[in-house]
Write an enzyme that holds these catalytic residues in place. Structure first.
Site, PDB file in Angstrom:
ATOM      1  N   GLU A  14      46.387  16.949  17.457  1.00 49.46           N
ATOM      2  CA  GLU A  14      45.980  15.656  17.996  1.00 49.46           C
ATOM      3  C   GLU A  14      44.692  15.704  18.804  1.00 49.46           C
ATOM      4  OE1 GLU A  14      48.485  15.822  22.183  1.00 49.46           O
ATOM      5  OE2 GLU A  14      49.008  14.354  20.653  1.00 49.46           O
TER       6      GLU A  14
ATOM      7  N   THR B 266      42.694  24.144  19.952  1.00 51.95           N
ATOM      8  CA  THR B 266      42.686  23.069  18.963  1.00 51.95           C
ATOM      9  C   THR B 266      44.126  22.774  18.563  1.00 51.95           C
ATOM     10  OG1 THR B 266      42.428  24.646  17.147  1.00 51.95           O
ATOM     11  CG2 THR B 266      40.421  23.662  18.046  1.00 51.95           C
TER      12      THR B 266
ATOM     13  N   ASP C 266      58.269  16.140  23.160  1.00 54.85           N
ATOM     14  CA  ASP C 266      57.725  17.247  22.358  1.00 54.85           C
ATOM     15  C   ASP C 266      57.775  18.538  23.173  1.00 54.85           C
ATOM     16  OD1 ASP C 266      56.657  18.509  20.158  1.00 54.85           O
ATOM     17  OD2 ASP C 266      54.576  18.071  20.684  1.00 54.85           O
TER      18      ASP C 266
END
Length: 514
Positions: free
Chosen positions: A263, A260, A403
């Site tokens: 996003e 999880t 990222d």
């Protein structure tokens, strides 16, 4: 003569003598003959009923029908019915007398008394007449407070010193209290009219705005619960998409959640057998993008300035942003796969559900680079591999990860795999170089802490990946030159209307190898 013979002599007939003289023989009964019409006659039935009643009640005195009996079909043959009719007539007369007394005592007084508890017949049992009106149909409900009276058109009531205008504080307060009944049913207002509550305009407006806000908030919460993807859970629309994939044979079964994030939610599944030419891996990863923007609200800056999705960007529709976000990751993964960069293989995209190959084995995902313990040789090997992938990503794929960190790199089969490229942009993005410098800082700090002596600092790594030769002594000046290059590229886009990298170097960036 024998007594038996004397008793049986009158009934002697033409039959045998021994039968008439037999003491045990059946006595001859005399039967009255009647026709079938007499048996079916209603008159005969009534006569038989009267004979039975007279035999059971011999002292009953017949009561003559009086004027109180109404109805042509009234059955007056039963004493019980007659008694009930007499009692009903007596109760009606008694209630009528009570109403006359009540009206005489009350008159036009505002305070009235009622003999409701002393009446014999309940209002809904009595017949409707001119002087009998059900209290539930009247406007004077004893259990409901009277609403404030409206002000006439002229704007005031009374005369002289007793004049009252529509701006009176008491009148406005009572009207505001009555208006609270128009609020939403979920907003509890209480019995303000019964308590003679007087609300000022300021308080009423504040309550009205609060009630409206609460109504909208409850609607949003309900919509989020029904139409959003939460942590480790999916909304009904997403669940339907997964069911269709399983029913179509694309997926055999979905085992459960494996990861999880801010996003998305990632599930593990086993691939199915599809007769088409599409190859489905044995194990798949289903990435379901969350349909709420609560945890990741800055998605728009990665999409609205990307020329691939700029025309389709709509900030007013979050679901469209989520679908474009999933489509963006699919295109970025396809570019990386064509360039030979280790990354998940795209299987299919359905709205905001992206099915990819699973990086791991037997439902166990590959560990992140931050969670795995590597030797010095493997750490050095991973550093040069990441440096090579960053250069390939910038040169061959024309992308910046935006990222890149130890959280988005997996260690599997002795090499590094890149994941989570939905936010990746092209270098010509207005903030593309800033994102690249941030990636270089994360990579450099991680491997320097990991003990890799050959690890470059963020400024050297930026020049090695981008091929630019920015010579600045400190980080502030370095970032200032990056912003200047981005501003020059943006001006070029506004003047020429197309994305061209005006800050690219003459040659290719150097390829660092082990």
């Amino acid at each position: 003569m024998d007594p038996v013979e004397v008793a049986a002599a009158p009934d002697a007939g033409p039959g045998p003598t021994w039968q008439s003289k037999c003491p045990w023989g059946a006595p001859n009964t005399t039967s009255i003959s009647c026709s079938l019409a007499d048996v079916m006659s209603e008159q005969l039935a009534k006569e038989l009923q009267l004979e039975e009643e007279n035999a059971a009640f011999p002292e009953v005195v017949a009561v003559a029908e009086g004027p109180f009996i109404t109805g042509e079909n009234a059955d007056t043959s039963s004493d019980l019915m007659l008694a009930q009719m007499l009692q009903m007539e007596f109760d009606r007369e008694y209630d009528a007398q009570l109403r006359r007394e009540e009206k005489k005592i009350n008159g036009d007084s505002k305070v009235s008394i009622s003999f409701e508890n002393y009446r014999k017949v309940h209002p809904y049992d009595s017949d409707s007449s001119e002087d009998e009106v059900d209290w539930q149909d009247t406007r004077h409900d004893p259990y409901r407070a009277d609403k404030p009276t409206t002000t006439p058109r002229r704007g005031f009531t009374g005369k002289g010193k007793d004049i009252t205008t529509k701006h009176d504080e008491v009148v406005c307060g009572r009207k505001n209290t009555a208006r609270m009944e128009n609020f939403a049913p979920e907003f509890q207002v209480g019995d303000g009219i019964g308590m003679d509550l007087k609300l000022s305009n300021q308080v009423f407006n504040a309550l009205k705005q609060h009630a409206y806000s609460e109504e909208r908030r409850s609607a949003r919460l309900h919509e989020k619960k029904e139409h959003s993807t939460a942590e480790k859970a999916v909304d009904p629309k997403t669940r339907l998409l997964l069911y269709k994939m399983v029913n179509a044979g694309m997926l055999e079964t979905i085992t459960g959640c494996i990861s999880t994030g801010k996003e998305s939610v990632v599930f593990h599944a086993y691939g199915g057998n599809v007769p088409e030419d599409k190859v489905i891996p044995p194990e798949c990863a289903i990435k379901v993008f969350k349909t709420t923007l609560n945890e990741f609200k800055n998605r728009d800056k990665y999409i609205k300035d990307d020329y691939r999705f700029k025309d389709r960007f709509s900030k007013l529709n979050p679901r469209k942003i989520i679908r474009m976000w999933a489509e963006k990751e699919m295109h970025n993964l396809t570019r990386m796969q064509n360039a030979g960069i280790p990354c998940p293989q795209v299987v299919i995209l359905k709205k905001h559900v992206l099915v990819m190959s699973f990086i791991g084995q037997d439902q166990v995902p590959a560990p992140k680079l931050k969670d795995v313990t590597l030797s010095s040789e493997d750490m050095k090997k991973a550093y040069y591999q990441i440096l090579n992938m960053m250069q390939q990503l910038y040169k061959d794929c024309n992308l910046v990860h935006a990222d890149l960190s130890e959280y988005n790199m997996l260690w599997h089969d002795g090499k590094v795999w890149l994941i989570d490229v939905s936010q990746s942009v092209e270098p010509t993005h207005p903030h593309g170089l800033e994102f690249l410098f941030r990636d270089c800082r994360n990579v450099s700090q991680f491997f320097q802490k990991g003990g890799v002596a050959e690890a470059l600092n963020e400024r050297e790594l930026f020049n090695a990946v981008s091929g630019l030769n920015i010579t600045a002594d400190n980080e502030v000046d370095f970032q200032a030159e990056i912003e200047a290059l981005e501003k020059m590229n943006e001006d070029h886009v506004q003047n020429h209307g197309k994305k061209l990298s005006v800050f690219s170097s003459n040659g290719d960036p150097p390829i660092y190898d082990e």
